[in-house]
Design a protein around this motif. Structure first.
Motif, PDB file in Angstrom:
ATOM      1  N   LEU A 326      48.697  40.841  51.466  1.00  0.00           N
ATOM      2  CA  LEU A 326      48.168  39.652  50.797  1.00  0.00           C
ATOM      3  C   LEU A 326      47.744  38.595  51.805  1.00  0.00           C
ATOM      4  O   LEU A 326      46.714  37.929  51.634  1.00  0.00           O
ATOM      5  CB  LEU A 326      49.210  39.089  49.830  1.00  0.00           C
ATOM      6  CG  LEU A 326      49.508  39.934  48.589  1.00  0.00           C
ATOM      7  CD1 LEU A 326      50.687  39.367  47.821  1.00  0.00           C
ATOM      8  CD2 LEU A 326      48.281  40.036  47.692  1.00  0.00           C
ATOM      9  N   LEU A 337      45.598  36.166  45.893  1.00  0.00           N
ATOM     10  CA  LEU A 337      45.932  37.017  44.756  1.00  0.00           C
ATOM     11  C   LEU A 337      47.403  36.938  44.359  1.00  0.00           C
ATOM     12  O   LEU A 337      47.776  37.420  43.281  1.00  0.00           O
ATOM     13  CB  LEU A 337      45.581  38.477  45.080  1.00  0.00           C
ATOM     14  CG  LEU A 337      44.099  38.768  45.340  1.00  0.00           C
ATOM     15  CD1 LEU A 337      43.912  40.203  45.817  1.00  0.00           C
ATOM     16  CD2 LEU A 337      43.276  38.515  44.095  1.00  0.00           C
ATOM     17  N   GLU A 338      48.216  36.340  45.199  1.00  0.00           N
ATOM     18  CA  GLU A 338      49.644  36.282  44.904  1.00  0.00           C
ATOM     19  C   GLU A 338      49.899  35.453  43.648  1.00  0.00           C
ATOM     20  O   GLU A 338      49.341  34.367  43.462  1.00  0.00           O
ATOM     21  CB  GLU A 338      50.408  35.689  46.084  1.00  0.00           C
ATOM     22  CG  GLU A 338      51.916  35.780  45.930  1.00  0.00           C
ATOM     23  CD  GLU A 338      52.657  35.416  47.202  1.00  0.00           C
ATOM     24  OE1 GLU A 338      53.889  35.554  47.222  1.00  0.00           O
ATOM     25  OE2 GLU A 338      51.990  35.002  48.180  1.00  0.00           O
ATOM     26  N   ALA A 345      43.488  38.515  38.577  1.00  0.00           N
ATOM     27  CA  ALA A 345      43.182  39.170  39.850  1.00  0.00           C
ATOM     28  C   ALA A 345      41.797  39.804  39.811  1.00  0.00           C
ATOM     29  O   ALA A 345      41.021  39.705  40.777  1.00  0.00           O
ATOM     30  CB  ALA A 345      44.247  40.218  40.167  1.00  0.00           C
ATOM     31  N   TRP A 362      46.766  44.713  38.929  1.00  0.00           N
ATOM     32  CA  TRP A 362      46.849  43.781  40.061  1.00  0.00           C
ATOM     33  C   TRP A 362      46.930  44.544  41.374  1.00  0.00           C
ATOM     34  O   TRP A 362      46.256  44.207  42.346  1.00  0.00           O
ATOM     35  CB  TRP A 362      48.074  42.884  39.869  1.00  0.00           C
ATOM     36  CG  TRP A 362      48.299  41.925  40.998  1.00  0.00           C
ATOM     37  CD1 TRP A 362      47.691  40.732  41.201  1.00  0.00           C
ATOM     38  CD2 TRP A 362      49.226  42.097  42.093  1.00  0.00           C
ATOM     39  NE1 TRP A 362      48.167  40.139  42.355  1.00  0.00           N
ATOM     40  CE2 TRP A 362      49.108  40.952  42.921  1.00  0.00           C
ATOM     41  CE3 TRP A 362      50.125  43.107  42.451  1.00  0.00           C
ATOM     42  CZ2 TRP A 362      49.868  40.799  44.074  1.00  0.00           C
ATOM     43  CZ3 TRP A 362      50.881  42.946  43.597  1.00  0.00           C
ATOM     44  CH2 TRP A 362      50.743  41.801  44.406  1.00  0.00           C
ATOM     45  N   VAL A 366      44.352  44.363  44.565  1.00  0.00           N
ATOM     46  CA  VAL A 366      44.783  44.045  45.930  1.00  0.00           C
ATOM     47  C   VAL A 366      44.279  45.118  46.895  1.00  0.00           C
ATOM     48  O   VAL A 366      43.738  44.807  47.973  1.00  0.00           O
ATOM     49  CB  VAL A 366      46.321  43.926  45.998  1.00  0.00           C
ATOM     50  CG1 VAL A 366      46.787  43.819  47.451  1.00  0.00           C
ATOM     51  CG2 VAL A 366      46.801  42.720  45.194  1.00  0.00           C
ATOM     52  N   CYS A 369      40.484  44.725  47.444  1.00  0.00           N
ATOM     53  CA  CYS A 369      40.165  43.567  48.289  1.00  0.00           C
ATOM     54  C   CYS A 369      40.541  43.823  49.743  1.00  0.00           C
ATOM     55  O   CYS A 369      39.821  43.392  50.670  1.00  0.00           O
ATOM     56  CB  CYS A 369      40.877  42.320  47.760  1.00  0.00           C
ATOM     57  SG  CYS A 369      40.209  41.693  46.204  1.00  0.00           S
TER      58      CYS A 369
END
Length: 511
Positions: A326, A337-338, A345, A362, A366, A369
């Motif tokens: 992250l 995104l956290e 997300a 989610w 992640v 990304c």
């Protein structure tokens, strides 16, 4: 000393082949059939001759006789001088003019580049300083019906180098050096882990359920049992079962895996990894052993932990950099995104220009990304830690943040080279993870993990805390040998059949 003897160009292929076959018949008619020749015990390899007689001065002779053998890579002065090459270096062989035209004439007339010969005779150093074997006996041990390559490295049709690796190795010292480095690296990894108290084991290559990774398998069928079987995509689950059973608290396997996926400069359907598992350890212990294993491989291959790859100098000196997934996404992509839910997300990713599937979780966002923003920037060895649990179905969740797994992936030169985690030991949680994967599979994800009842039963016997690590041998060797494609470091990479073979579809590509 290197073996870089230039190889002469071959004439028209069909005429050359007929000429060589005619010479073979001549030898057979004289009772000198090379394929019926007895064994030829060598007293020395070529490098050993150079080493043993290095003290000789120019024009100094010795009565010491040697027996050497290898491939003819150069013929000069009507056969008086031959460059003989074995798996070390070249060695000059000299035959006097009278012998070339006299007692050795039948052999000399039949010799071609690429032939395998054995030579016995005394050693001297010529006036020009070349260590040379004077021919007392010469025998043809194999007739090359195809000429050796003129100069394979740099050919536009490099696919031919991979299809006929033996010819590539004959003509290209760089290829020999690269593949030798590969096998020395494997030996070094094995020796290092043995020294760390790990037991080397073997696990099946044929699985009834493909597991241990998220990948598409090759499927086959066992006729006697009348069941489908799958080529191994990872040895993970069987290795854990050995630790659970008490065979050893530390096991490893240098294994061949098979994944029915794309081909690229970094991917071959058949590849080699090293996987290890250690009881009573976690992912942080795996970071330490990954660093030391890779550093040892670098030292073995290059003599240093600093290696050159393209224009980059890569430093494998431990410790490697550590950063969260992250945090790296925020650093390189400016995307936070956290704390977001799945929909938030997805929206954040889309706004940042990252394509994600509708309904992506989610964790999948992640991952997308990270691949988009971060991977292209990871040049020096970096442990990427704190991966989403949703993309880590076999990893233990972090006790402080259940959405995150106790897992890391090691990246270098933008490539993933290692993967490790604290192993999930709870059979009930593992079943829930498997069921979630199965639902993804039922929804169309054919790479999702299946439910493995045998592994769940093994966990139910009581699985101790455990750390697991996998290292991609092929990619490590690519980095250590400055090889831009995986095909350089695999002796026989997977290729399409030639267009003139059954099922052929032309030349293979890296895409």
């Amino acid at each position: 000393m290197t073996n870089q003897t230039p190889v002469q160009a071959a004439p028209d292929a069909s005429g050359e082949r007929a000429n060589r076959e005619a010479k073979l018949q001549q030898l057979r008619q004289l009772g000198l059939d090379p394929y019926l020749a007895p064994k030829f015990p060598k007293s020395h390899k070529n490098a050993a001759v150079h080493e043993q007689f290095a003290h000789l001065q120019p024009d100094e002779r010795t009565e010491a006789s040697v027996a050497v053998a290898g491939r003819v890579m150069s013929i000069r002065n009507s056969g008086m001088f031959i460059d003989l090459v074995d798996d070390t270096v070249k060695l000059q062989v000299y035959t006097g003019k009278d012998d070339v035209q006299g007692r050795f004439a039948p052999v000399m007339k039949a010799l071609d580049l690429g032939d395998i010969i054995g030579v016995r005779g005394p050693v001297r150093r010529t006036k020009r300083g070349e260590i040379t074997v004077d021919t007392a006996e010469i025998v043809v041990l194999a007739k090359a019906l195809e000429p050796p390559p003129e100069k394979w490295h740099g050919l536009k049709n490099v696919e031919q180098r991979y299809r006929h690796r033996e010819y590539d190795l004959i003509g290209n010292e760089e290829s020999r050096t690269t593949l030798r480095a590969r096998f020395r690296v494997i030996q070094a990894v094995r020796q290092f882990l043995n020294g760390e108290g790990f037991l080397e084991v073997e696990t099946p290559m044929l699985h009834s359920i493909p597991g241990g990774a998220i990948a598409r398998p090759f499927q086959t069928h066992h006729n006697a049992l009348d069941i489908p079987l799958y080529m191994r995509i990872a040895p993970e689950l069987h290795l854990k079962r050995l630790v659970i059973g008490g065979l050893s608290e530390k096991v490893f396997e240098i294994n061949r895996c098979f994944r029915n996926e794309g081909i690229s400069p970094r991917h071959n359907p058949e590849f080699t990894t090293m996987e290890l598992y250690q009881a009573y350890a976690d992912y942080e212990d795996m970071m330490d052993i990954a660093e030391r294993t890779i550093a040892q491989a670098a030292i073995t291959a290059t003599g240093s932990t600093k290696v050159k790859f393209g224009e980059q100098e890569i430093d494998f000196t431990p410790p490697f950099r550590r950063a969260t997934m992250l945090g790296l996404i925020e650093e390189h992509g400016k995307v936070k995104l956290e704390g977001l839910d799945d929909a938030q997300a997805r929206d954040a990713a889309k706004q940042a220009g990252v394509a994600v599937a509708p309904g992506a979780s989610w964790g999948k966002v992640v991952e997308a990304c990270f691949e988009h923003f971060v991977e292209p920037n990871l040049i020096q060895p970096t442990h990427v830690v704190a991966l989403p649990k949703a993309i880590s179905p076999l990893a233990k969740a972090n006790h402080a943040n259940p959405a995150i797994a106790e897992r890391f992936e090691t990246f270098c030169n933008t490539w993933e080279i290692a993967n490790a985690f604290s192993e999930l030991a709870d059979p009930q949680e593992q079943r829930a993870r498997f069921e979630d994967q199965q639902s993804q599979r039922d929804g169309g994800d054919d790479e999702a993990h299946r439910i493995d009842e045998d592994f769940l039963k093994a966990q139910s016997a009581g699985m101790m805390p455990m750390g697991g690590l996998g290292i991609g041998i092929d990619r490590i060797v690519m980095l250590l040998t400055n090889s831009p494609t995986i095909r350089e470091v695999i002796a026989f990479p997977t290729l399409r059949p030639r267009s003139d073979e059954p099922g052929g579809a032309g030349e293979a590509t890296d895409e």
